[in-house]
Design a protein around this motif. Structure first.
Motif, PDB file in Angstrom:
ATOM      1  N   LYS A  38       0.803  -1.219   0.000  1.00  0.00           N
ATOM      2  CA  LYS A  38       0.000   0.000   0.000  1.00  0.00           C
ATOM      3  C   LYS A  38       0.843   1.280   0.000  1.00  0.00           C
ATOM      4  N   ILE A  39       2.070   1.207   0.500  1.00  0.00           N
ATOM      5  CA  ILE A  39       2.900   2.408   0.666  1.00  0.00           C
ATOM      6  C   ILE A  39       3.944   2.455  -0.439  1.00  0.00           C
ATOM      7  N   GLN A  40       4.069   3.626  -1.087  1.00  0.00           N
ATOM      8  CA  GLN A  40       5.057   3.800  -2.140  1.00  0.00           C
ATOM      9  C   GLN A  40       6.468   3.855  -1.549  1.00  0.00           C
ATOM     10  N   PRO A  41       7.503   3.458  -2.320  1.00  0.00           N
ATOM     11  CA  PRO A  41       8.874   3.421  -1.765  1.00  0.00           C
ATOM     12  C   PRO A  41       9.386   4.770  -1.287  1.00  0.00           C
ATOM     13  N   HIS A  42       8.979   5.883  -1.951  1.00  0.00           N
ATOM     14  CA  HIS A  42       9.526   7.185  -1.548  1.00  0.00           C
ATOM     15  C   HIS A  42       9.044   7.608  -0.158  1.00  0.00           C
ATOM     16  N   CYS A  43       7.980   7.003   0.334  1.00  0.00           N
ATOM     17  CA  CYS A  43       7.494   7.339   1.679  1.00  0.00           C
ATOM     18  C   CYS A  43       8.369   6.739   2.777  1.00  0.00           C
ATOM     19  N   PHE A  44       9.272   5.802   2.429  1.00  0.00           N
ATOM     20  CA  PHE A  44      10.127   5.178   3.429  1.00  0.00           C
ATOM     21  C   PHE A  44      11.442   5.921   3.623  1.00  0.00           C
ATOM     22  N   ALA A  45      11.648   7.049   2.945  1.00  0.00           N
ATOM     23  CA  ALA A  45      12.853   7.838   3.200  1.00  0.00           C
ATOM     24  C   ALA A  45      12.843   8.282   4.657  1.00  0.00           C
ATOM     25  N   PRO A  46      13.898   7.965   5.448  1.00  0.00           N
ATOM     26  CA  PRO A  46      13.853   8.179   6.907  1.00  0.00           C
ATOM     27  C   PRO A  46      13.986   9.649   7.291  1.00  0.00           C
ATOM     28  N   THR A  47      12.948  10.419   6.978  1.00  0.00           N
ATOM     29  CA  THR A  47      12.954  11.843   7.307  1.00  0.00           C
ATOM     30  C   THR A  47      12.125  12.142   8.553  1.00  0.00           C
ATOM     31  N   HIS A  48      11.566  11.124   9.161  1.00  0.00           N
ATOM     32  CA  HIS A  48      10.691  11.304  10.310  1.00  0.00           C
ATOM     33  C   HIS A  48      11.095  10.321  11.404  1.00  0.00           C
ATOM     34  N   LEU A  49      10.842  10.713  12.638  1.00  0.00           N
ATOM     35  CA  LEU A  49      11.222   9.888  13.776  1.00  0.00           C
ATOM     36  C   LEU A  49      10.525   8.537  13.743  1.00  0.00           C
ATOM     37  N   GLU A  50       9.243   8.506  13.363  1.00  0.00           N
ATOM     38  CA  GLU A  50       8.495   7.253  13.339  1.00  0.00           C
ATOM     39  C   GLU A  50       9.085   6.275  12.324  1.00  0.00           C
ATOM     40  N   LEU A  51       9.552   6.799  11.181  1.00  0.00           N
ATOM     41  CA  LEU A  51      10.140   5.921  10.167  1.00  0.00           C
ATOM     42  C   LEU A  51      11.496   5.402  10.617  1.00  0.00           C
ATOM     43  N   ALA A  52      12.276   6.239  11.329  1.00  0.00           N
ATOM     44  CA  ALA A  52      13.547   5.763  11.878  1.00  0.00           C
ATOM     45  C   ALA A  52      13.311   4.641  12.887  1.00  0.00           C
ATOM     46  N   CYS A  78      11.376  -1.256   0.168  1.00  0.00           N
ATOM     47  CA  CYS A  78      11.901   0.028   0.673  1.00  0.00           C
ATOM     48  C   CYS A  78      13.170   0.453  -0.061  1.00  0.00           C
ATOM     49  N   SER A  79      14.007  -0.525  -0.432  1.00  0.00           N
ATOM     50  CA  SER A  79      15.297  -0.200  -1.041  1.00  0.00           C
ATOM     51  C   SER A  79      15.164   0.402  -2.431  1.00  0.00           C
ATOM     52  N   ARG A  80      13.973   0.426  -3.015  1.00  0.00           N
ATOM     53  CA  ARG A  80      13.792   1.060  -4.323  1.00  0.00           C
ATOM     54  C   ARG A  80      13.929   2.571  -4.241  1.00  0.00           C
ATOM     55  N   ASN A  81      13.754   3.120  -3.040  1.00  0.00           N
ATOM     56  CA  ASN A  81      14.014   4.541  -2.837  1.00  0.00           C
ATOM     57  C   ASN A  81      15.481   4.713  -2.441  1.00  0.00           C
ATOM     58  N   LEU A  82      16.188   5.640  -3.092  1.00  0.00           N
ATOM     59  CA  LEU A  82      17.630   5.756  -2.900  1.00  0.00           C
ATOM     60  C   LEU A  82      17.987   6.207  -1.489  1.00  0.00           C
ATOM     61  N   GLU A  83      17.202   7.152  -0.917  1.00  0.00           N
ATOM     62  CA  GLU A  83      17.488   7.613   0.445  1.00  0.00           C
ATOM     63  C   GLU A  83      17.254   6.478   1.456  1.00  0.00           C
ATOM     64  N   ALA A  84      16.161   5.744   1.274  1.00  0.00           N
ATOM     65  CA  ALA A  84      15.895   4.616   2.170  1.00  0.00           C
ATOM     66  C   ALA A  84      16.956   3.536   2.010  1.00  0.00           C
ATOM     67  N   ARG A  85      17.391   3.285   0.779  1.00  0.00           N
ATOM     68  CA  ARG A  85      18.437   2.288   0.547  1.00  0.00           C
ATOM     69  C   ARG A  85      19.733   2.687   1.246  1.00  0.00           C
ATOM     70  N   ARG A  86      20.103   3.963   1.163  1.00  0.00           N
ATOM     71  CA  ARG A  86      21.330   4.416   1.827  1.00  0.00           C
ATOM     72  C   ARG A  86      21.212   4.262   3.343  1.00  0.00           C
ATOM     73  N   ALA A  87      20.038   4.558   3.879  1.00  0.00           N
ATOM     74  CA  ALA A  87      19.843   4.410   5.319  1.00  0.00           C
ATOM     75  C   ALA A  87      19.874   2.938   5.732  1.00  0.00           C
ATOM     76  N   ILE A  88      19.275   2.066   4.919  1.00  0.00           N
ATOM     77  CA  ILE A  88      19.267   0.632   5.227  1.00  0.00           C
ATOM     78  C   ILE A  88      20.693   0.090   5.308  1.00  0.00           C
ATOM     79  N   VAL A  89      21.574   0.565   4.423  1.00  0.00           N
ATOM     80  CA  VAL A  89      22.946   0.045   4.390  1.00  0.00           C
ATOM     81  C   VAL A  89      23.819   0.726   5.431  1.00  0.00           C
ATOM     82  N   GLU A  90      23.792   2.067   5.489  1.00  0.00           N
ATOM     83  CA  GLU A  90      24.765   2.801   6.278  1.00  0.00           C
ATOM     84  C   GLU A  90      24.309   3.060   7.710  1.00  0.00           C
ATOM     85  N   GLN A  91      23.053   3.438   7.912  1.00  0.00           N
ATOM     86  CA  GLN A  91      22.606   3.847   9.237  1.00  0.00           C
ATOM     87  C   GLN A  91      22.064   2.675  10.059  1.00  0.00           C
ATOM     88  N   TYR A  92      21.271   1.803   9.415  1.00  0.00           N
ATOM     89  CA  TYR A  92      20.612   0.738  10.170  1.00  0.00           C
ATOM     90  C   TYR A  92      21.259  -0.629   9.993  1.00  0.00           C
TER      91      TYR A  92
END
Length: 862
Positions: free
Chosen positions: A70-84, A114-128
């Motif tokens: 239901k959720i598009q990949p660009h919505c998973f970019a970790p720009t919000h506390l709830e998503l982090a 989630c990894s289809r969004n570039l910002e979310a992919r970078r966070a998945i690899v580097e931050q989380y």
């Protein structure tokens, strides 16, 4: 024509039909929707961790499936506390679930989504840090289809990964991937089915390439734990991936033939073509970076210098770009991926053009597709993510291209350059974009066909606008925190452009150059550029220093101050060159390491053999001291093994702790950003409330004054009301009279209505007559228009006739002047003739006289 079509499609995609406000509202609504699902997931994950029963797991599985659908990949970019928090909870859940649980593989599918969004992919690899979790899961998984899914996800996540130290999961992952490659039959092909072992081997080799590329620690660990000779023989049948792996390992492992490297280059361009079909940014970035870093491998560099198929390879890429641009790329993520892919393609073409300038090479030429490249660049030079690379490529085409093709095209249609110059004056244009445009203008200024265009489009105010940011600073507040490095670089290229203008038009710009170079802000900017700028910026400063009034002493003083402050702050220079040297000397490092290890092991083994031989020769094997030494040695080996396993466990625990600390740090950073934004909103609301309070006080004062005025008005209006009541009584008597008159008027109205009916019939007759008159009027108007047209034509003819008459009058006047001059000349000639006739007559008389005298003096004959 195809490039024009691609350009129009790109513009249509970039200029969406929907308004920006509507798109922003949609994006905010989708973000709030995704945050709601993320909160629900965190709540259900906490319930599952608490209860560990089947019911919360079922609800959790349903929420995970909804999140991935239901959720598009660009919505998973970790720009919000709830998503982090969502990404942290998702990793904790994946660590807690059983390997055979459907919820775990739903989590893997969600992670892939989630990894289809570039910002979310970078966070998945580097931050989380999801790669370690997926690596351990890959080692434990046995079902082929799930192994394939995990390896596909790891392949995507490891493109461009950076690993700085030996993490414990690397040993397990590297050994497992090498085992997959070794346990596969050698008939692997690129078109293997997803469930084939050969497909698993290709994916394993691809992940190994991603992990080892530009990760010196991983490569060193890989070389220590793998038999390189057998591994290199094993992978030689895997085509492009094998060539990449062998190039990464070193040139001594497998000496490439030039033919193999040329095939590798053709295959790389074919892989780029496949990436463009899906706008696959990570994989395309990996391939392009690999080709750009070819100078670290001398044979690959030599192969790139002698490759003769660049023109057709790049033309095939242009065809793919044209075909792909015609599709529907209306989503924001897709447009961003498209621009990032175009940025990588422009960088690759720039590198190819720069290769053509080395060793005066005439092999590499893109002249056949230069006009098509120019059309493509014109479509992308204003883009946010690839505009800089497009402008840089255009500058290189101007410098390297033969026969001045680009300068001719720009001179013929200068609209693109004019738009670029205008964009540098806008406040929302990024500094790196402005800097690229300034470098392009410098290149255009050196071309004879475009020099006048640049001079015509730029005035003195243009330079003041570019240099406004550094000149706005006070000289006493100059520091590296007061002005950004991007503004410094922009100011340097602006000064260089101004000096080039002064060299062409010295009277107009020479004094301007002297005035600006005397400014302490720009002197500090030049010093900063020399100390901390890039190679291009420092080169630009040296070109500025060739100006005859360059302030050398002031700039040198600023350089000394900046260097002293940098040393006092403990700053160290960049280690890029050291890393490059480390990569070049990799073979020497490995050989020396193996040599030292072999010598040490040889000495220890020889010592042990000698001691055992001596005990056997002396028959002292049952002697207590010798047996104790052997027992102690075995005990030492077992203790070392235990210590090594303990250290491995501690290392794993430390890695897990670092991962948890990193995730906690990211969550705290997100909370800090949220707190700062809330604090900022509170400050704004406080200021707004204070201003509203002031306004309310002013309004209460106004209301009090208005109340007193109203009381006064009420007392006055009560008196006026009594007067009006008396007037009302008079008006009531007048109303009775008016009623009588109203009856009379009604009777007259009935008579008038009869007259109106007669008039309406008469009016209808008049309307018919009016319609006929309108038609006749239209006919007259048409006739009048034609007559006006003929009159205008006659007037034009008359004007021409009058013009001819004026010309004839002027000619007549000129001829009359000429006749008068000729008459004067004729009169003069007549007078000359009369004088000559008089002289002739006198001469004739004199001749007759002389003849008569001669006759009289002649002797008479007898």
């Amino acid at each position: 024509m195809s490039s024009n079509r691609a350009c129009s499609n790109t513009k249509n995609n970039n200029n969406s039909v929907e308004s920006p406000l509507h798109m922003q509202n949609q994006s905010d609504a989708a973000l709030q929707h995704s945050i709601g699902y993320a909160r629900e997931f965190s709540t259900q994950a906490a319930a599952y961790h608490l209860l560990k029963t089947e019911e919360p797991l079922v609800h959790l599985h349903r929420t995970i499936v909804l999140l991935s659908t239901k959720i598009q990949p660009h919505c998973f970019a970790p720009t919000h506390l709830e998503l982090a928090k969502f990404f942290v909870d998702l990793q904790a859940l994946m660590s807690a679930l059983d390997d055979e649980s459907d919820a775990l593989w739903a989590c893997v599918a969600l992670l892939q989504h989630c990894s289809r969004n570039l910002e979310a992919r970078r966070a998945i690899v580097e931050q989380y840090c999801y790669v370690p979790v997926l690596s351990y899961l890959l080692v434990r998984t046995t079902r082929p289809e799930r192994v394939h899914r995990l390896m596909l996800l790891l392949q995507d996540l490891t493109y461009g990964i950076r690993i700085a130290w030996e993490e414990p999961y690397l040993v397990v992952l590297l050994e497992h991937l090498v085992d997959i490659v070794h346990n596969t039959e050698c008939d692997a092909s690129e078109t293997a089915s997803p469930q084939d072992d050969s497909s698993h081997a290709l994916l394993a080799l691809s992940i190994l390439v991603n992990l080892c590329y530009k990760n010196f620690v991983v490569l060193f660990l890989f070389l220590r734990r793998v038999n390189i000779s057998s591994f290199s023989r094993r992978i030689q049948h895997y085509g492009l991936l094998a060539n990449k792996m062998l190039i990464i390992l070193s040139q001594d492992v497998h000496p490439f033939e030039e033919r193999e490297l040329h095939i590798f280059l053709r295959t790389s361009f074919a892989a780029i073509d496949e990436c463009l079909k899906q706008w696959n940014v990570p994989q395309l970035s990996h391939i392009v970076d690999f080709l750009l870093d070819s100078q670290c491998h001398p044979r690959l560099q030599r192969a790139m210098l002698t490759h003769t198929h660049y023109c057709e390879d790049i033309e095939r890429l242009l065809d793919q770009i044209d075909a792909r641009s015609g599709m529907d790329d209306s989503s924001e993520d897709m447009r961003k991926h498209q621009q990032l892919c175009m940025d990588l393609i422009f960088r690759l073409v720039s590198h190819v053009l720069q290769l053509s300038t080395k060793d005066n090479s005439n092999i590499i030429s893109l002249d056949a597709i230069t006009p098509r490249l120019y059309e493509l660049l014109c479509c992308w030079m204003e883009s946010e993510h690839c505009g800089v690379a497009a402008i840089e490529l255009l500058s290189i085409l101007l410098r390297v291209g033969r026969r001045g093709i680009i300068s001719q095209l720009i001179a013929r249609e200068p609209t693109t350059v004019i738009k670029l110059v205008a964009s540098t004056k806008l406040a929302d244009t990024k500094p790196d974009h402005v800097m690229a445009i300034l470098r392009l203008l410098l290149t255009l200024l050196r071309e004879s066909k475009t020099e006048k265009l640049v001079l015509a489009e730029i005035s003195e105010s243009y330079f003041d606008n570019i240099l406004a940011a550094p000149l706005a600073l006070k000289p006493e507040l100059l520091s590296k925190h007061a002005i950004a490095q991007s503004e410094i670089d922009k100011a340097i290229f602006c000064l260089l452009l101004l000096i080039n203008f002064a060299n062409i038009a010295k009277k107009a710009y020479f004094d301007k150059c002297r005035e600006l170079l005397d400014k302490p802000q720009l002197q500090y900017a030049m010093a900063r550029a020399m100390v901390s700028g890039t190679e291009q910026v420092a080169s630009a400063v040296f070109k500025i220093a060739q100006f005859e009034h360059f302030p050398r002493a002031a700039v040198a003083k600023h350089v000394a101050n900046i260097s002293a402050s940098g040393n006092s702050n403990g700053e160290t220079p960049s280690s890029t060159n050291a890393d490059a040297e480390q990569w070049r000397n990799l073979n020497a490092i490995l050989k020396s390491h193996r040599t030292l290890v072999d010598k040490e092991l040889t000495q220890r083994v020889n010592g042990l053999i000698d001691s055992i031989n001596s005990t056997l020769q002396n028959h002292e094997l049952h002697n207590a001291p010798v047996s104790q030494v052997i027992e102690l040695y075995n005990h030492r080996i077992s203790s070392l093994n235990c210590a090594m396993s303990n250290m491995q466990q501690r290392l794993e625990q430390a890695s897990a702790q670092i991962t948890r600390t990193t995730q906690l740090n990211n969550m705290q950073n997100a909370e800090l950003e949220l707190f700062q934004s809330k604090n900022f909103e509170l400050l704004i609301s406080q200021e707004r409330l204070q201003s509203q309070c002031k306004d309310l006080k002013q309004q209460t004062d106004k209301l009090k004054s208005n109340m007193s005025n109203l009381i006064k008005d009420f007392s006055e209006s009560s008196e006026q009301l009594q007067v009006k009541e008396r007037r009302l009584a008079v008006a009531a008597s007048e109303i009775l009279d008016y009623q009588k008159r109203c009856e009379e008027l009604r009777s007259s109205l009935s008579a008038k209505t009869e007259e109106v009916a007669k008039l309406e019939t008469h009016n209808k007759e008049n309307l018919t007559r009016i319609e006929k008159l309108k038609k006749t009027v239209n006919a007259y108007e048409h006739d009048i228009k034609e007559k006006v047209r003929t009159i205008e034509e006659r007037e034009r003819d008359l004007a021409k006739t009058q013009k001819g008459l004026e010309e004839q009058r002027e000619a007549r006047k000129k001829s009359e002047d000429l006749v008068s001059v000729l008459e004067k000349q004729l009169q003069e000639r007549k007078e000359q003739i009369e004088n000559l006739e008089m002289e002739q007559k006198e001469t004739e008389d004199l001749r007759k006289t002389i003849m008569s005298l001669m006759e009289s003096k002649k002797p008479k004959r007898k």
